[in-house]
Design an enzyme around this catalytic site. Structure first.
Site, mmCIF file in Angstrom:
data_model
loop_
_atom_site.group_PDB
_atom_site.id
_atom_site.type_symbol
_atom_site.label_atom_id
_atom_site.label_comp_id
_atom_site.label_asym_id
_atom_site.label_seq_id
_atom_site.Cartn_x
_atom_site.Cartn_y
_atom_site.Cartn_z
ATOM 1 C CG ASN A 1 -26.300 12.138 -31.866
ATOM 2 O OD1 ASN A 1 -27.290 11.575 -31.409
ATOM 3 N ND2 ASN A 1 -25.457 12.810 -31.099
ATOM 4 C CD GLU B 1 -24.924 12.671 -27.215
ATOM 5 O OE1 GLU B 1 -25.525 12.174 -28.183
ATOM 6 O OE2 GLU B 1 -25.016 13.882 -26.920
ATOM 7 C CG HIS C 1 -28.853 11.022 -28.444
ATOM 8 N ND1 HIS C 1 -28.334 12.300 -28.345
ATOM 9 C CD2 HIS C 1 -30.200 11.198 -28.349
ATOM 10 C CE1 HIS C 1 -29.302 13.167 -28.197
ATOM 11 N NE2 HIS C 1 -30.450 12.530 -28.198
ATOM 12 C CG ASP D 1 -32.464 11.533 -20.587
ATOM 13 O OD1 ASP D 1 -33.634 11.904 -20.339
ATOM 14 O OD2 ASP D 1 -32.051 11.367 -21.739
HETATM 15 C C1 F6R Z 1 -34.817 12.651 -23.764
HETATM 16 C C2 F6R Z 1 -33.987 11.714 -24.468
HETATM 17 C C3 F6R Z 1 -33.410 11.996 -25.819
HETATM 18 C C4 F6R Z 1 -34.457 12.448 -26.840
HETATM 19 C C5 F6R Z 1 -33.798 12.768 -28.171
HETATM 20 C C6 F6R Z 1 -34.789 13.284 -29.186
HETATM 21 O O1 F6R Z 1 -35.235 12.124 -22.529
HETATM 22 O O2 F6R Z 1 -33.758 10.703 -23.935
HETATM 23 O O3 F6R Z 1 -32.762 10.844 -26.283
HETATM 24 O O4 F6R Z 1 -35.401 11.443 -27.006
HETATM 25 O O5 F6R Z 1 -32.789 13.729 -27.996
HETATM 26 O O6 F6R Z 1 -35.256 14.513 -28.759
HETATM 27 P P1 F6R Z 1 -36.452 15.249 -29.520
HETATM 28 O O7 F6R Z 1 -37.657 14.406 -29.305
HETATM 29 O O8 F6R Z 1 -36.564 16.579 -28.838
HETATM 30 O O9 F6R Z 1 -36.058 15.336 -30.942
#
Ligand code: F6R
Length: 261
Positions: A135, A142, A137, A67
């Site tokens: 959450n 989301e 995702h 992303d």
């Molecule tokens: C980032 C992504 C997100 C993160 C998720 C967890 O490329 O795809 O899904 O993996 O938000 O983020 P952290 O590791 O910062 O808790």
């Protein structure tokens, strides 16, 4: 799903990196799917170590990130392209032209279709690394995202914007839109490795492993994948009820066995 409960963040990284190393040994031109955020940082450090000390080479690999924020240029310090350059790409021998991150500045629908085509042309993703949001995702899919979605633009939830605020300076523009691989795109990877560490991920980890398959927890879609591995530390595993079903790393020997698996 294979669930492995490791004893620490460091062990999660060692196991995750071992999967990447084994894939590249079998297929030097492997296509890696990569994630950003705090979770994969230790994994990337371990890959850099293996590159420097054990000759792990990414020369023939290609990578596709999950992303990117809409509206941030690649050189913006909060862009995911910048993150990948500074946390991984600049420290290994992957060719810059073989690293792909969705374009956050291109016209939205063109960027999404283009990214899907690039992945297909590369032969698909061999190993997709994922983190998970509090959450549930994955990527920026989301809760309520379609479980068969493809690369597209998503509006971030208030919870995700709040979680990621820590990366932005006070008053700095923080995007509320992102371009993300869809859940359907992610599920097409040959193998998926989801990493989660820390107590804040315990609920999402429980929901994704033991909860029902549901768009309310996008990561639960991994239950539909034939080859997904969930590597978590004990804090992230705290809410799991059926620990007897999972593999718990208890000793250094077991950790090494898991790597040699
Ligand atoms: C980032 C992504 C997100 C993160 C998720 C967890 O490329 O795809 O899904 O993996 O938000 O983020 P952290 O590791 O910062 O808790």
């Amino acid at each position: 799903m294979q669930v492995i409960i490791a004893r620490s963040v460091a062990e999660v990284a060692v196991l995750g990196a071992a999967h990447c190393q084994r894939l590249i040994a079998q297929k030097p031109h492997a296509v890696l799917g990569l994630a950003t955020g705090s979770t994969p940082v230790a994994l990337y450090q371990q890959l850099i170590k293996l590159h420097r000390q054990a000759g792990l080479s990414f020369k023939q690999c290609r990578s596709f990130n999950l992303d990117e924020y809409i509206g941030l240029a690649p050189e913006h310090p909060q862009s995911y392209r910048y993150f990948m350059q500074s946390h991984l790409f600049e420290h290994i021998d992957i060719k810059q032209r073989h690293t792909y991150v969705p374009d956050g500045l291109m016209a939205a629908s063109a960027a999404a279709a283009n990214y899907e085509q690039l992945i297909q042309r590369a032969g698909g993703i061999d190993l997709q690394i994922l983190g998970v949001g509090r959450n549930g995702h994955i990527g920026f899919n989301e809760p309520s995202s379609s479980l068969v979605s493809r690369t597209r633009i998503k509006t971030l939830t208030c919870a995700t914007i709040a979680d990621n605020q820590r990366f932005f300076k006070p008053g700095e523009f923080q995007p509320s839109l992102a371009i993300t691989m869809g859940i359907g795109t992610i599920l097409q990877a040959q193998k998926i490795l989801l990493l989660a560490t820390g107590a804040t991920k315990a609920k999402a980890v429980k929901d994704l492993i033991e909860g029902p398959l549901s768009a309310s927890c996008p990561a639960s879609a991994l239950q539909m994948h034939a080859n997904s591995i969930i590597i978590i530390d004990t804090e992230a595993a705290a809410d799991l009820q059926h620990t007897e079903y999972y593999q718990q790393v208890k000793t250094e020997t077991e950790l090494l066995e898991n790597i040699n698996d």
